[in-house]
Structures are given as structure tokens and as C-alpha cells.
Design a protein around this motif. Structure first.
Motif, PDB file in Angstrom:
ATOM      1  N   TYR A 171       5.764  -0.532   7.716  1.00 30.58           N
ATOM      2  CA  TYR A 171       4.830   0.498   8.189  1.00 30.58           C
ATOM      3  C   TYR A 171       4.734   0.585   9.705  1.00 30.58           C
ATOM      4  O   TYR A 171       3.667   0.862  10.244  1.00 30.58           O
ATOM      5  N   PRO A 203      -6.767   5.868   1.800  1.00 27.53           N
ATOM      6  CA  PRO A 203      -6.523   7.188   1.201  1.00 27.53           C
ATOM      7  C   PRO A 203      -7.452   8.281   1.742  1.00 27.53           C
ATOM      8  O   PRO A 203      -7.128   9.459   1.684  1.00 27.53           O
ATOM      9  N   ASP A 233       2.825   6.093   2.391  1.00 26.37           N
ATOM     10  CA  ASP A 233       3.526   7.374   2.452  1.00 26.37           C
ATOM     11  C   ASP A 233       2.817   8.464   1.645  1.00 26.37           C
ATOM     12  O   ASP A 233       2.889   9.639   2.001  1.00 26.37           O
ATOM     13  N   SER A 234       2.149   8.089   0.587  1.00 24.64           N
ATOM     14  CA  SER A 234       1.463   9.095  -0.229  1.00 24.64           C
ATOM     15  C   SER A 234       0.045   9.377   0.263  1.00 24.64           C
ATOM     16  O   SER A 234      -0.581  10.343  -0.158  1.00 24.64           O
ATOM     17  N   TRP A 235      -0.483   8.531   1.142  1.00 23.05           N
ATOM     18  CA  TRP A 235      -1.822   8.754   1.692  1.00 23.05           C
ATOM     19  C   TRP A 235      -1.718   9.725   2.859  1.00 23.05           C
ATOM     20  O   TRP A 235      -0.993   9.466   3.826  1.00 23.05           O
ATOM     21  N   GLN A 236      -2.438  10.811   2.821  1.00 21.94           N
ATOM     22  CA  GLN A 236      -2.428  11.796   3.896  1.00 21.94           C
ATOM     23  C   GLN A 236      -3.847  12.108   4.371  1.00 21.94           C
ATOM     24  O   GLN A 236      -4.292  13.252   4.333  1.00 21.94           O
ATOM     25  N   LYS A 239       0.853  -1.180   0.000  1.00 28.36           N
ATOM     26  CA  LYS A 239       0.000   0.000   0.000  1.00 28.36           C
ATOM     27  C   LYS A 239       0.899   1.244   0.000  1.00 28.36           C
ATOM     28  O   LYS A 239       1.915   1.266   0.677  1.00 28.36           O
ATOM     29  N   PRO A 240       0.521   2.281  -0.732  1.00 29.67           N
ATOM     30  CA  PRO A 240       1.340   3.508  -0.756  1.00 29.67           C
ATOM     31  C   PRO A 240       1.056   4.403   0.450  1.00 29.67           C
ATOM     32  O   PRO A 240       0.627   5.548   0.313  1.00 29.67           O
TER      33      PRO A 240
END
Length: 172
Positions: free
Chosen positions: A135, A71, A19-22, A16-17
Motif C-alpha cells: 500500500y 471504508p 483498492d475497493s475502498w473509495q 485490507k481491501p
């Protein structure tokens, strides 16, 4: 013979990305992962393995708090110790040498390596080995696996260790 990198990719689930999910934090859910790695919702055990694996696939730790993170939202949950438990292991032969492959209580496989090292932490007043996972998550090594490792461990001036992926991982 397979390379360590290829084996790692073969064993890992789609990443899962995170780091890009904020997402913004949306509060808490009454989900508790107990000391045995069992998942509970509002006091009732979640017994469907597919549901637990789905939740585990979006579990991360930020600071000292565990979250289910997507996300769109980030929801805090409680973890009493480690969210997962290493219940078995085996050796894989790679081009870089032997690698320990650990299996957690959700039947996922993890390679012991510099990226996923074994470390020692206090648990109920005893020094216990854990495996670092992606993670911020980790898995406590079960007592039976620890005893199996103790039987094959080597020793040097620092203590007892096992080798995996060309590295020493100390058990004390």
C-alpha cells in the motif's frame, strides 16, 4: 519445508481491501510519525502498542501523501521519513531457497522478495536502504541491520548485494 507463498501468507496480517475502498478525504489529523517510527498525536507520543498497530493497519500512501484509510473516510497524516523501521532480521528456509525475513518496529514480519524489494534512497544526504511494503508504505532499514547485512553481502560489478528469494538486492 514450507513454500515461499505459504510462508508469506503465514506472516502477513489480514489484508485490507484498500483498492475497493473509495472514501472521500475528511481533512487531516495531528498525527505525526517521526524519523524513528514513533507515532505522536497532537504532540504526545502514542505509547499503547495496540493503538499504533491499529493505526498502522489502515495506513497507506497515495501519491506523496500518507493517509489513515477506512471504508468511510480517508484522513491525511504526516510522516517525516518512513512510517516504519526494520529493527532485526533472520533467514527462513523455503522450498524456493533462503528468504530474508525482516522485523519492523511494530514486531511485524516482512519477506524480502520481488514483491517487497529493498531499494536505496537518500536520507539526510546518505544513501540508505528501505524495504518496500504494501500500500505504498516502506520501512527504513536501521543502521544496525544495515551493518549486519554489510557483513554477509556479496559483490559483483554493480556493487554489494544480499540475496533473498533467489533475487539480488543491492545495498549501494
Amino acid at each position: 519445508m514450507i513454500s515461499l507463498t505459504a510462508l508469506s501468507k503465514q506472516l502477513s496480517e489480514p489484508s485490507k481491501p484498500f483498492d475497493s475502498w473509495q472514501p472521500t478525504q475528511c481533512g487531516e489529523l495531528p498525527i505525526i510519525i517521526n524519523e524513528q517510527g514513533l507515532w505522536f498525536y497532537d504532540g504526545s507520543e502514542i505509547t499503547r502498542p495496540a493503538m499504533v498497530k491499529l493505526f498502522a493497519s489502515v495506513l497507506c500512501k497515495e501519491g506523496k501523501q500518507f493517509y489513515l484509510k477506512t471504508p468511510i473516510e480517508k484522513i491525511a497524516i504526516e510522516v517525516q521519513d518512513a512510517p516504519f523501521v526494520i529493527v532485526s532480521w533472520h533467514i527462513e528456509n523455503t522450498e524456493q531457497g533462503q528468504v530474508m525475513c525482516c522485523v519492523d518496529n511494530l514486531a511485524r514480519q516482512w519477506l524480502v522478495s520481488a514483491e517487497q524489494p529493498i531499494y536505496i534512497q537518500n536520507y539526510k544526504t546518505a544513501a540508505v536502504p528501505y524495504l518496500q511494503l504494501p500500500y505504498g508504505c516502506c520501512a527504513r532499514v536501521s543502521r544496525s541491520v544495515f551493518y549486519q547485512w554489510a557483513e554477509i553481502a556479496d559483490a559483483d560489478e554493480r556493487g554489494y548485494f544480499i540475496k533473498s528469494a533467489g533475487e539480488k538486492f543491492y545495498l549501494s
